[in-house]
Write a protein that holds these residues in place. Structure first.
Motif, PDB file in Angstrom:
ATOM      1  N   THR A   7       0.830  -1.170  -0.076  1.00  0.00           N
ATOM      2  CA  THR A   7      -0.055  -0.034  -0.046  1.00  0.00           C
ATOM      3  C   THR A   7       0.841   1.201  -0.109  1.00  0.00           C
ATOM      4  O   THR A   7       2.060   1.297   0.290  1.00  0.00           O
ATOM      5  CB  THR A   7      -0.922  -0.044   1.139  1.00  0.00           C
ATOM      6  OG1 THR A   7      -0.043   0.214   2.417  1.00  0.00           O
ATOM      7  CG2 THR A   7      -1.657  -1.320   1.315  1.00  0.00           C
ATOM      8  N   ARG A   8       0.260   2.317  -0.377  1.00  0.00           N
ATOM      9  CA  ARG A   8       0.664   3.642  -0.137  1.00  0.00           C
ATOM     10  C   ARG A   8       1.510   4.024   1.242  1.00  0.00           C
ATOM     11  O   ARG A   8       2.549   4.359   1.320  1.00  0.00           O
ATOM     12  CB  ARG A   8       0.097   4.869  -0.861  1.00  0.00           C
ATOM     13  CG  ARG A   8       0.942   6.039  -0.819  1.00  0.00           C
ATOM     14  CD  ARG A   8       0.102   7.073  -1.942  1.00  0.00           C
ATOM     15  NE  ARG A   8       0.069   6.913  -3.253  1.00  0.00           N
ATOM     16  CZ  ARG A   8       1.221   7.166  -4.057  1.00  0.00           C
ATOM     17  NH1 ARG A   8       2.171   7.601  -3.505  1.00  0.00           N
ATOM     18  NH2 ARG A   8       0.994   6.698  -5.128  1.00  0.00           N
ATOM     19  N   TYR A   9       0.708   3.576   1.944  1.00  0.00           N
ATOM     20  CA  TYR A   9       1.078   3.801   3.403  1.00  0.00           C
ATOM     21  C   TYR A   9       2.429   3.038   3.800  1.00  0.00           C
ATOM     22  O   TYR A   9       3.235   3.702   4.117  1.00  0.00           O
ATOM     23  CB  TYR A   9       0.035   3.318   4.550  1.00  0.00           C
ATOM     24  CG  TYR A   9       0.194   3.927   5.728  1.00  0.00           C
ATOM     25  CD1 TYR A   9      -0.569   4.962   6.325  1.00  0.00           C
ATOM     26  CD2 TYR A   9       0.829   3.163   6.898  1.00  0.00           C
ATOM     27  CE1 TYR A   9      -0.519   5.506   7.456  1.00  0.00           C
ATOM     28  CE2 TYR A   9       1.008   3.525   8.285  1.00  0.00           C
ATOM     29  CZ  TYR A   9       0.337   4.934   8.290  1.00  0.00           C
ATOM     30  OH  TYR A   9       0.522   5.302   9.629  1.00  0.00           O
ATOM     31  N   GLU A  10       2.385   1.847   3.299  1.00  0.00           N
ATOM     32  CA  GLU A  10       3.599   0.859   3.647  1.00  0.00           C
ATOM     33  C   GLU A  10       4.918   1.701   2.824  1.00  0.00           C
ATOM     34  O   GLU A  10       5.894   1.590   3.462  1.00  0.00           O
ATOM     35  CB  GLU A  10       3.560  -0.526   3.306  1.00  0.00           C
ATOM     36  CG  GLU A  10       2.473  -1.200   3.999  1.00  0.00           C
ATOM     37  CD  GLU A  10       2.006  -2.388   3.495  1.00  0.00           C
ATOM     38  OE1 GLU A  10       1.145  -3.019   4.254  1.00  0.00           O
ATOM     39  OE2 GLU A  10       2.108  -2.773   2.310  1.00  0.00           O
ATOM     40  N   PHE A  11       4.411   2.071   1.634  1.00  0.00           N
ATOM     41  CA  PHE A  11       5.527   2.860   0.908  1.00  0.00           C
ATOM     42  C   PHE A  11       6.113   4.008   1.455  1.00  0.00           C
ATOM     43  O   PHE A  11       7.225   4.091   1.595  1.00  0.00           O
ATOM     44  CB  PHE A  11       5.027   2.909  -0.495  1.00  0.00           C
ATOM     45  CG  PHE A  11       5.699   4.187  -1.326  1.00  0.00           C
ATOM     46  CD1 PHE A  11       7.011   3.764  -2.138  1.00  0.00           C
ATOM     47  CD2 PHE A  11       5.223   5.583  -1.606  1.00  0.00           C
ATOM     48  CE1 PHE A  11       7.471   4.826  -2.564  1.00  0.00           C
ATOM     49  CE2 PHE A  11       5.924   6.402  -2.310  1.00  0.00           C
ATOM     50  CZ  PHE A  11       7.335   6.069  -2.797  1.00  0.00           C
ATOM     51  N   PHE A  12       5.182   4.896   2.068  1.00  0.00           N
ATOM     52  CA  PHE A  12       5.553   6.002   2.811  1.00  0.00           C
ATOM     53  C   PHE A  12       6.528   5.616   4.075  1.00  0.00           C
ATOM     54  O   PHE A  12       7.649   6.367   4.191  1.00  0.00           O
ATOM     55  CB  PHE A  12       4.257   6.668   3.309  1.00  0.00           C
ATOM     56  CG  PHE A  12       3.862   7.794   2.283  1.00  0.00           C
ATOM     57  CD1 PHE A  12       4.484   8.155   1.207  1.00  0.00           C
ATOM     58  CD2 PHE A  12       2.543   8.049   2.501  1.00  0.00           C
ATOM     59  CE1 PHE A  12       3.806   8.845   0.274  1.00  0.00           C
ATOM     60  CE2 PHE A  12       1.884   9.163   1.540  1.00  0.00           C
ATOM     61  CZ  PHE A  12       2.664   9.483   0.424  1.00  0.00           C
ATOM     62  N   GLU A  13       6.165   4.552   4.556  1.00  0.00           N
ATOM     63  CA  GLU A  13       6.948   3.975   5.787  1.00  0.00           C
ATOM     64  C   GLU A  13       8.153   3.784   5.567  1.00  0.00           C
ATOM     65  O   GLU A  13       9.175   4.299   6.165  1.00  0.00           O
ATOM     66  CB  GLU A  13       6.272   2.828   6.423  1.00  0.00           C
ATOM     67  CG  GLU A  13       5.023   3.264   7.374  1.00  0.00           C
ATOM     68  CD  GLU A  13       4.503   1.953   7.820  1.00  0.00           C
ATOM     69  OE1 GLU A  13       4.654   0.859   7.151  1.00  0.00           O
ATOM     70  OE2 GLU A  13       4.023   1.905   9.154  1.00  0.00           O
ATOM     71  N   LYS A  14       8.395   3.262   4.407  1.00  0.00           N
ATOM     72  CA  LYS A  14       9.952   2.704   3.922  1.00  0.00           C
ATOM     73  C   LYS A  14      10.601   4.041   3.489  1.00  0.00           C
ATOM     74  O   LYS A  14      11.683   4.225   3.697  1.00  0.00           O
ATOM     75  CB  LYS A  14       9.723   1.785   2.678  1.00  0.00           C
ATOM     76  CG  LYS A  14       9.311   0.608   3.192  1.00  0.00           C
ATOM     77  CD  LYS A  14       9.257  -0.519   1.836  1.00  0.00           C
ATOM     78  CE  LYS A  14       8.458  -1.620   2.370  1.00  0.00           C
ATOM     79  NZ  LYS A  14       7.674  -2.325   1.146  1.00  0.00           N
ATOM     80  N   MET A  15       9.895   4.934   2.566  1.00  0.00           N
ATOM     81  CA  MET A  15      10.835   6.212   2.249  1.00  0.00           C
ATOM     82  C   MET A  15      11.027   7.033   3.321  1.00  0.00           C
ATOM     83  O   MET A  15      12.040   7.606   3.120  1.00  0.00           O
ATOM     84  CB  MET A  15       9.938   6.776   0.945  1.00  0.00           C
ATOM     85  CG  MET A  15       9.647   6.035  -0.175  1.00  0.00           C
ATOM     86  SD  MET A  15      11.123   5.329  -0.887  1.00  0.00           S
ATOM     87  CE  MET A  15      11.689   7.042  -1.873  1.00  0.00           C
ATOM     88  N   CYS A  16       9.986   7.101   4.332  1.00  0.00           N
ATOM     89  CA  CYS A  16      10.405   7.747   5.424  1.00  0.00           C
ATOM     90  C   CYS A  16      11.721   7.487   5.958  1.00  0.00           C
ATOM     91  O   CYS A  16      12.511   8.286   6.300  1.00  0.00           O
ATOM     92  CB  CYS A  16       9.383   8.139   6.392  1.00  0.00           C
ATOM     93  SG  CYS A  16       7.725   8.823   5.678  1.00  0.00           S
ATOM     94  N   LYS A  17      11.606   6.202   6.205  1.00  0.00           N
ATOM     95  CA  LYS A  17      13.064   5.638   6.948  1.00  0.00           C
ATOM     96  C   LYS A  17      14.305   6.036   6.086  1.00  0.00           C
ATOM     97  O   LYS A  17      15.080   6.448   6.806  1.00  0.00           O
ATOM     98  CB  LYS A  17      12.840   4.074   7.120  1.00  0.00           C
ATOM     99  CG  LYS A  17      13.620   3.530   7.948  1.00  0.00           C
ATOM    100  CD  LYS A  17      13.588   2.102   7.815  1.00  0.00           C
ATOM    101  CE  LYS A  17      14.774   1.481   7.336  1.00  0.00           C
ATOM    102  NZ  LYS A  17      14.716  -0.053   6.750  1.00  0.00           N
ATOM    103  N   HIS A  18      14.184   5.860   4.971  1.00  0.00           N
ATOM    104  CA  HIS A  18      15.204   6.061   3.873  1.00  0.00           C
ATOM    105  C   HIS A  18      15.469   7.603   4.113  1.00  0.00           C
ATOM    106  O   HIS A  18      17.107   7.832   4.023  1.00  0.00           O
ATOM    107  CB  HIS A  18      15.260   5.393   2.587  1.00  0.00           C
ATOM    108  CG  HIS A  18      15.265   3.857   2.474  1.00  0.00           C
ATOM    109  ND1 HIS A  18      14.306   3.171   1.984  1.00  0.00           N
ATOM    110  CD2 HIS A  18      16.028   3.155   3.083  1.00  0.00           C
ATOM    111  CE1 HIS A  18      14.388   1.919   1.852  1.00  0.00           C
ATOM    112  NE2 HIS A  18      15.502   1.930   2.633  1.00  0.00           N
TER     113      HIS A  18
END
Length: 375
Positions: free
Chosen positions: A103-114
């Motif tokens: 999901t986009r939410y999960e995508f945001f989580e990963k990108m925020c981390k990076h």
DNA sequence: CGCAGCCCTCAAAATAGTAT
DNA sequence: ATACTATTTTGAGGGCTGCG
């Protein structure tokens, strides 16, 4: 009358009537537009605007599929001839990109981390850049942009930029100089610090483990098979662990000079599948890139490109809040001619029909229907 | 002990890919 | 087509292990 994809122009005009676009020194930038029938980037370029308001007015009149501004500053931004255009300087930028899986939410989580890793572990700690000079944007779909707002950095040449991004991506790191303790070098900053963090992580993770658990652990993190026994044995020894805690890695080096090389590989392999995997090296190196303008809508997602605070990276919720704030949540009525999947907080299937939904969802819904019809 | 096979490293070279 | 990179391939070389 509900809006359909045929009314996208109207919907986008409404959006741009309220939107505030953000480009610093717009009179020095090349502005570029993506037409609705463009599929390989913006074709209407270069365009010049002296003021941001003129660009807003232009977009209201002609709501193009995308708006971009150069990261470079030019003497004559609208000059077609690159020689006469005269590049004065270029923002130091980083582009993080990643395919959306889940999901986009999960995508945001990963990108925020990076993005946080880039900002905190590299830009701030390694390069000493002040947090208030770091600007973050969500590009509207797959990317996050980080810009360093510092005049000295803008004057970096291509080879400086290459050095910097290579450093951040962990290219050409010298393993013989990575870990403290094998020679006389003290722990300091840079990749030494990242290496030291790995040592501490390993110590923590193997605290109280028996030999078998350690073997599994070291195999998992990628120590070569024929040396996991050796390193597990060493890490079972309290004296070795204490020496390592104190930063003396001679204990490993003396036992097998290749062990530190193994740890270097673990560190770099992990980095390469982490931050380095999402960083677009070429964007940082090049002095003439186009970045989507914050405040404009991304045609593929229907979401706006927005400015973020570093603290917004703490949770995808903050990013959604900003998106909602920028686009608005007043209800509008739309009619979908086809089924679509809306992927915002989570994936949601909307079958064809009429809906009343907040504006920030309605725009993506229409643009996604349009996109589906083109492929 | 000597030897073969295995696993790994390193560096050079070939190949593939990408952006003007 | 060109310049620049990244990835893959290849081969030499070294340590370790098991076996006769």
């Amino acid at each position: 009358m509900p809006y359909t994809i045929k009314d996208l122009v109207i919907v986008l005009r409404e959006y741009y009537t309220r939107a505030s676009l953000d480009i610093t020194d717009i009179h020095r930038r090349e502005i570029a537009f993506e037409r609705w029938n463009d599929f390989r980037g913006p074709s209407l370029r270069p365009v010049y605007f002296q003021y941001i308001d003129s660009l807003s007015k232009f977009l209201i009149e002609y709501p193009y599929a995308g708006v971009y501004a150069s990261t470079g500053y030019y003497l004559d931004p609208n000059e077609v001839d690159m020689n006469k255009k005269t590049l004065m300087k270029t923002d130091l930028v980083f582009d993080l990109d990643m395919k959306i899986e889940g999901t986009r939410y999960e995508f945001f989580e990963k990108m925020c981390k990076h993005t946080k890793t880039l900002i905190h572990d590299f830009l701030i700690k390694d390069f000493g850049i002040s947090p208030d000079k770091i600007k973050v944007e969500f590009s509207g779909n797959k990317g996050f942009h980080v810009t360093v707002d510092d005049e000295d950095m803008r004057n970096m040449d291509v080879s400086d930029r290459r050095q910097m991004i290579d450093y951040i991506m962990g290219l050409k790191v010298d393993k013989n100089n990575l870990f403290s303790g094998n020679k006389t070098s003290p722990v300091s900053g840079g990749w030494r610090r990242h290496a030291d963090n790995l040592i501490r992580e390993i110590l923590k993770h193997t605290e109280g483990s028996n030999n078998g658990e350690m073997v599994d652990y070291f195999l998992e993190i990628g120590i070569p098979k024929n040396r996991v026994k050796k390193i597990s044995g060493l890490l079972s020894n309290a004296r070795v662990r204490n020496a390592m805690k104190a930063g003396h890695l001679n204990v490993l080096y003396d036992a097998d000079s290749r062990l530190l090389g193994d740890l270097k590989n673990v560190l770099l392999r992990r980095h390469k599948s982490g931050l380095a995997a999402v960083l677009d090296r070429a964007v940082t190196v090049s002095t003439h890139r186009l970045f989507r303008v914050p405040g404009s809508i991304h045609r593929k997602s229907g979401l706006p490109c927005i400015n973020l605070e570093i603290s917004d990276l703490e949770s995808p919720d903050f990013i959604f809040e900003k998106i909602i704030q920028v686009v608005g949540e007043d209800p509008i009525e739309i009619e979908l001619g086809h089924d679509i999947v809306l992927d915002l907080y989570e994936k949601e299937t909307l079958s064809k029909g009429t809906y009343t939904m907040p504006r920030w969802k309605a725009i993506p819904a229409l643009l996604i229907e349009k996109k589906n019809m083109q492929t």
